[in-house]
Design a protein around this motif. Structure first.
Motif, PDB file in Angstrom:
ATOM      1  N   ASP A 106       0.819  -1.215   0.000  1.00  0.00           N
ATOM      2  CA  ASP A 106       0.000   0.000   0.000  1.00  0.00           C
ATOM      3  C   ASP A 106       0.851   1.262   0.000  1.00  0.00           C
ATOM      4  OD1 ASP A 106       1.074  -0.151   2.522  1.00  0.00           O
ATOM      5  OD2 ASP A 106      -0.779   0.378   3.566  1.00  0.00           O
ATOM      6  N   GLY A 107       2.066   1.142  -0.569  1.00  0.00           N
ATOM      7  CA  GLY A 107       2.961   2.293  -0.566  1.00  0.00           C
ATOM      8  C   GLY A 107       3.489   2.597   0.828  1.00  0.00           C
ATOM      9  N   TRP A 108       3.573   1.546   1.670  1.00  0.00           N
ATOM     10  CA  TRP A 108       4.098   1.631   3.040  1.00  0.00           C
ATOM     11  C   TRP A 108       3.231   2.500   3.957  1.00  0.00           C
ATOM     12  CZ3 TRP A 108       7.848   2.745  -0.953  1.00  0.00           C
ATOM     13  CH2 TRP A 108       8.610   1.621  -1.301  1.00  0.00           C
ATOM     14  N   GLN A 109       1.952   2.661   3.627  1.00  0.00           N
ATOM     15  CA  GLN A 109       1.086   3.463   4.496  1.00  0.00           C
ATOM     16  C   GLN A 109       0.924   2.814   5.865  1.00  0.00           C
ATOM     17  OE1 GLN A 109      -2.581   5.091   2.685  1.00  0.00           O
ATOM     18  NE2 GLN A 109      -1.790   4.411   0.717  1.00  0.00           N
ATOM     19  N   VAL A 110       0.598   1.513   5.878  1.00  0.00           N
ATOM     20  CA  VAL A 110       0.466   0.816   7.157  1.00  0.00           C
ATOM     21  C   VAL A 110       1.812   0.784   7.874  1.00  0.00           C
ATOM     22  CG1 VAL A 110       0.046  -1.429   8.242  1.00  0.00           C
ATOM     23  CG2 VAL A 110      -1.541  -0.569   6.509  1.00  0.00           C
ATOM     24  N   ALA A 111       2.878   0.516   7.144  1.00  0.00           N
ATOM     25  CA  ALA A 111       4.216   0.468   7.754  1.00  0.00           C
ATOM     26  C   ALA A 111       4.575   1.804   8.388  1.00  0.00           C
ATOM     27  CB  ALA A 111       5.254   0.094   6.704  1.00  0.00           C
ATOM     28  N   ASN A 112       4.265   2.895   7.715  1.00  0.00           N
ATOM     29  CA  ASN A 112       4.573   4.218   8.258  1.00  0.00           C
ATOM     30  C   ASN A 112       3.745   4.511   9.512  1.00  0.00           C
ATOM     31  OD1 ASN A 112       6.471   4.742   6.283  1.00  0.00           O
ATOM     32  ND2 ASN A 112       5.015   5.744   4.916  1.00  0.00           N
ATOM     33  N   LYS A 113       2.499   4.047   9.524  1.00  0.00           N
ATOM     34  CA  LYS A 113       1.660   4.260  10.706  1.00  0.00           C
ATOM     35  C   LYS A 113       2.162   3.416  11.881  1.00  0.00           C
ATOM     36  CE  LYS A 113      -2.549   5.775   8.370  1.00  0.00           C
ATOM     37  NZ  LYS A 113      -2.495   7.133   8.987  1.00  0.00           N
ATOM     38  N   LEU A 114       2.619   2.197  11.593  1.00  0.00           N
ATOM     39  CA  LEU A 114       3.205   1.373  12.649  1.00  0.00           C
ATOM     40  C   LEU A 114       4.468   2.027  13.211  1.00  0.00           C
ATOM     41  CD1 LEU A 114       2.827  -2.192  11.072  1.00  0.00           C
ATOM     42  CD2 LEU A 114       1.641  -1.363  13.117  1.00  0.00           C
ATOM     43  N   THR A 115       5.292   2.561  12.314  1.00  0.00           N
ATOM     44  CA  THR A 115       6.509   3.246  12.745  1.00  0.00           C
ATOM     45  C   THR A 115       6.172   4.444  13.629  1.00  0.00           C
ATOM     46  OG1 THR A 115       7.692   2.561  10.746  1.00  0.00           O
ATOM     47  CG2 THR A 115       8.571   4.456  11.938  1.00  0.00           C
ATOM     48  N   ALA A 116       5.135   5.187  13.234  1.00  0.00           N
ATOM     49  CA  ALA A 116       4.714   6.357  14.018  1.00  0.00           C
ATOM     50  C   ALA A 116       4.197   5.934  15.394  1.00  0.00           C
ATOM     51  CB  ALA A 116       3.640   7.131  13.259  1.00  0.00           C
ATOM     52  N   LYS A 117       3.470   4.800  15.438  1.00  0.00           N
ATOM     53  CA  LYS A 117       2.952   4.306  16.717  1.00  0.00           C
ATOM     54  C   LYS A 117       4.104   3.886  17.636  1.00  0.00           C
ATOM     55  CE  LYS A 117      -1.046   2.950  17.335  1.00  0.00           C
ATOM     56  NZ  LYS A 117      -2.232   3.504  18.059  1.00  0.00           N
ATOM     57  N   ILE A 118       5.117   3.249  17.059  1.00  0.00           N
ATOM     58  CA  ILE A 118       6.280   2.828  17.847  1.00  0.00           C
ATOM     59  C   ILE A 118       7.024   4.050  18.388  1.00  0.00           C
ATOM     60  CG2 ILE A 118       8.550   1.707  17.706  1.00  0.00           C
ATOM     61  CD1 ILE A 118       7.253  -0.213  15.622  1.00  0.00           C
ATOM     62  N   GLU A 119       7.187   5.042  17.511  1.00  0.00           N
ATOM     63  CA  GLU A 119       7.852   6.283  17.924  1.00  0.00           C
ATOM     64  C   GLU A 119       7.081   6.958  19.062  1.00  0.00           C
ATOM     65  OE1 GLU A 119      10.423   9.747  17.736  1.00  0.00           O
ATOM     66  OE2 GLU A 119      10.646   7.670  17.069  1.00  0.00           O
ATOM     67  N   GLU A 120       5.767   7.015  18.915  1.00  0.00           N
ATOM     68  CA  GLU A 120       4.932   7.648  19.934  1.00  0.00           C
ATOM     69  C   GLU A 120       5.030   6.891  21.262  1.00  0.00           C
ATOM     70  OE1 GLU A 120       0.188   8.627  20.774  1.00  0.00           O
ATOM     71  OE2 GLU A 120       0.784   7.487  19.002  1.00  0.00           O
ATOM     72  N   TRP A 121       5.011   5.567  21.203  1.00  0.00           N
ATOM     73  CA  TRP A 121       5.081   4.760  22.424  1.00  0.00           C
ATOM     74  C   TRP A 121       6.401   4.987  23.141  1.00  0.00           C
ATOM     75  CZ3 TRP A 121       7.408   1.042  25.337  1.00  0.00           C
ATOM     76  CH2 TRP A 121       6.617   0.347  26.255  1.00  0.00           C
ATOM     77  N   CYS A 122       7.478   5.001  22.382  1.00  0.00           N
ATOM     78  CA  CYS A 122       8.810   5.148  22.985  1.00  0.00           C
ATOM     79  C   CYS A 122       9.014   6.539  23.596  1.00  0.00           C
ATOM     80  CB  CYS A 122       9.896   4.870  21.945  1.00  0.00           C
ATOM     81  SG  CYS A 122      10.012   3.137  21.460  1.00  0.00           S
ATOM     82  N   THR A 123       8.482   7.555  22.956  1.00  0.00           N
ATOM     83  CA  THR A 123       8.657   8.915  23.487  1.00  0.00           C
ATOM     84  C   THR A 123       7.703   9.203  24.637  1.00  0.00           C
ATOM     85  OG1 THR A 123       7.172   9.758  21.751  1.00  0.00           O
ATOM     86  CG2 THR A 123       9.549   9.857  21.325  1.00  0.00           C
ATOM     87  N   SER A 124       6.455   8.715  24.540  1.00  0.00           N
ATOM     88  CA  SER A 124       5.468   9.033  25.576  1.00  0.00           C
ATOM     89  C   SER A 124       5.554   8.111  26.784  1.00  0.00           C
ATOM     90  CB  SER A 124       4.048   8.980  24.990  1.00  0.00           C
ATOM     91  OG  SER A 124       3.727   7.660  24.568  1.00  0.00           O
ATOM     92  N   LYS A 125       5.836   6.827  26.541  1.00  0.00           N
ATOM     93  CA  LYS A 125       5.862   5.864  27.651  1.00  0.00           C
ATOM     94  C   LYS A 125       7.255   5.730  28.275  1.00  0.00           C
ATOM     95  CE  LYS A 125       1.541   4.556  27.342  1.00  0.00           C
ATOM     96  NZ  LYS A 125       0.949   3.248  27.371  1.00  0.00           N
ATOM     97  N   LYS A 126       8.289   5.953  27.485  1.00  0.00           N
ATOM     98  CA  LYS A 126       9.647   5.738  27.980  1.00  0.00           C
ATOM     99  C   LYS A 126      10.509   6.997  27.966  1.00  0.00           C
ATOM    100  CE  LYS A 126       9.109   1.564  29.099  1.00  0.00           C
ATOM    101  NZ  LYS A 126       9.238   1.204  30.534  1.00  0.00           N
ATOM    102  N   ASN A 127       9.916   8.093  27.509  1.00  0.00           N
ATOM    103  CA  ASN A 127      10.629   9.383  27.479  1.00  0.00           C
ATOM    104  C   ASN A 127      11.937   9.321  26.686  1.00  0.00           C
ATOM    105  OD1 ASN A 127       8.709  10.748  29.166  1.00  0.00           O
ATOM    106  ND2 ASN A 127       9.607   9.670  30.931  1.00  0.00           N
ATOM    107  N   LEU A 128      11.939   8.485  25.671  1.00  0.00           N
ATOM    108  CA  LEU A 128      13.122   8.409  24.810  1.00  0.00           C
ATOM    109  C   LEU A 128      13.118   9.587  23.844  1.00  0.00           C
ATOM    110  CD1 LEU A 128      13.245   4.594  23.961  1.00  0.00           C
ATOM    111  CD2 LEU A 128      14.567   5.844  25.667  1.00  0.00           C
ATOM    112  N   PRO A 129      14.287  10.043  23.433  1.00  0.00           N
ATOM    113  CA  PRO A 129      14.335  11.174  22.498  1.00  0.00           C
ATOM    114  C   PRO A 129      13.755  10.798  21.141  1.00  0.00           C
ATOM    115  CG  PRO A 129      16.524  10.246  22.843  1.00  0.00           C
ATOM    116  CD  PRO A 129      15.624   9.604  23.849  1.00  0.00           C
TER     117      PRO A 129
END
Length: 315
Positions: free
Chosen positions: A106-129
């Motif tokens: 799908d042109g990596w649409q789902v992959a990009n959303k998964l990446t964004a979710k991982i980024e959000e989890w790491c920054t919000s839950k673990k305070n990673l940069p």
């Protein structure tokens, strides 16, 4: 004490009449005109009428003919090079399909959303940069493996929370029924079990399969938890997948994936590996893999590189 028979098998193209062929009576006692299909059928019905080495030679010839007909095949060691060392491959016992960006594109649409979710989890839950999640992925194969290796996650409950949160996507909004894909999979030899082998979680893969309309075509889903969180960058995950599928011969495993790193790891354990997708997500440029037996643009092209999977007795 031992009987040894030497013989040869020759391929001849003849356009004349069969009755015009002259045989030497002292050399040939009988001539049979049989198609390959006839030979296989009769040999199966009454194997005692055939010399095993003759059937072996026919099967070897047919395999080699397919290998040369499928242009660009990169064969495992023992199937290329000197013809005298060429040997019969084991029949595929299992086919492993990757899920994301392999069963669908799908042109990596789902992959990009998964990446964004991982980024959000790491920054919000673990305070990673910002950007640290991607660095963990590049270093450890998955962000989760990185979080574990570097001590950001240390309990089963948190692992489950992470996997649930980052895969919580409305897949039905992104994927749709793919009848062409379904028809292709249904035409594969039904005696060969098919598994999903994914670095994601079962729930996510199930949502993808339902959205594509193929959820009933696979024996099971082998997800990241099935492999004890091992990534497909490591041999451990492939060994776990074989154990789950009940196979012990790596050469009998067919693997379809969009990751060159996964393809290389699979090839290193002896799997027959096929790269699906020839454009890289990160670079946006054409990609290739010397470790892939072959490469295709999309999953629907499997019959062009594995025609033998679709040649079976449907009766």
């Amino acid at each position: 004490e031992h009987v040894r028979v030497w013989g040869g098998m020759f391929e001849v193209v003849y356009h004349g009449s069969f009755s015009d062929i002259k045989m030497q009576p002292e050399e040939v006692s009988e001539v049979l005109r049989l198609s390959i299909t006839d030979i296989r059928r009769i040999a199966k019905e009454d194997p005692n009428d055939w010399m095993p080495d003759g059937i072996h030679a026919i099967n070897l010839y047919l395999q080699h003919r397919k290998d040369t007909a499928v242009k660009g095949r990169r064969l495992l060691k023992g199937y290329s090079g000197h013809l005298e060392r060429y040997r019969i491959r084991p029949k595929p016992q299992v086919i492993f399909f990757d899920c994301d960006d392999c069963l669908y594109f799908d042109g990596w649409q789902v992959a990009n959303k998964l990446t964004a979710k991982i980024e959000e989890w790491c920054t919000s839950k673990k305070n990673l940069p910002k950007g640290e999640a991607y660095q963990l992925y590049k270093k450890h194969g998955t962000a989760l493996k990185g979080l574990l290796a570097e001590g950001h996650i240390d309990c089963e409950k948190e692992i489950d929370e992470y996997l649930r949160d980052v895969h919580d996507l409305p897949i039905h909004e992104h994927l749709k029924i793919d009848n062409e894909l379904r028809d292709m999979i249904l035409k594969i030899d039904p005696s060969i079990p098919k598994y999903i082998f994914t670095a994601s979680v079962r729930d996510h893969a199930e949502r993808c399969l339902r959205a594509l309309g193929i959820e009933d075509l696979f024996v099971d889903i082998i997800d990241v938890k099935s492999c004890n969180l091992a990534t497909k960058h490591s041999t451990e995950s492939f060994e776990a997948a074989m154990k789950i599928a009940g196979v012990d011969d790596p050469e009998s495993c067919i693997f379809l994936d969009d990751s060159r790193t996964n393809i290389e790891a699979a090839r290193s354990v002896g799997w027959r590996s096929f790269l699906v997708g020839r454009i890289g997500r990160d670079c946006g440029a054409p990609i290739t893999s010397e470790h892939a037996e072959h490469e295709i643009n999309r999953i629907h092209d499997v019959p062009t590189v594995l025609p033998e999977l679709f040649e079976h007795d449907s009766s």
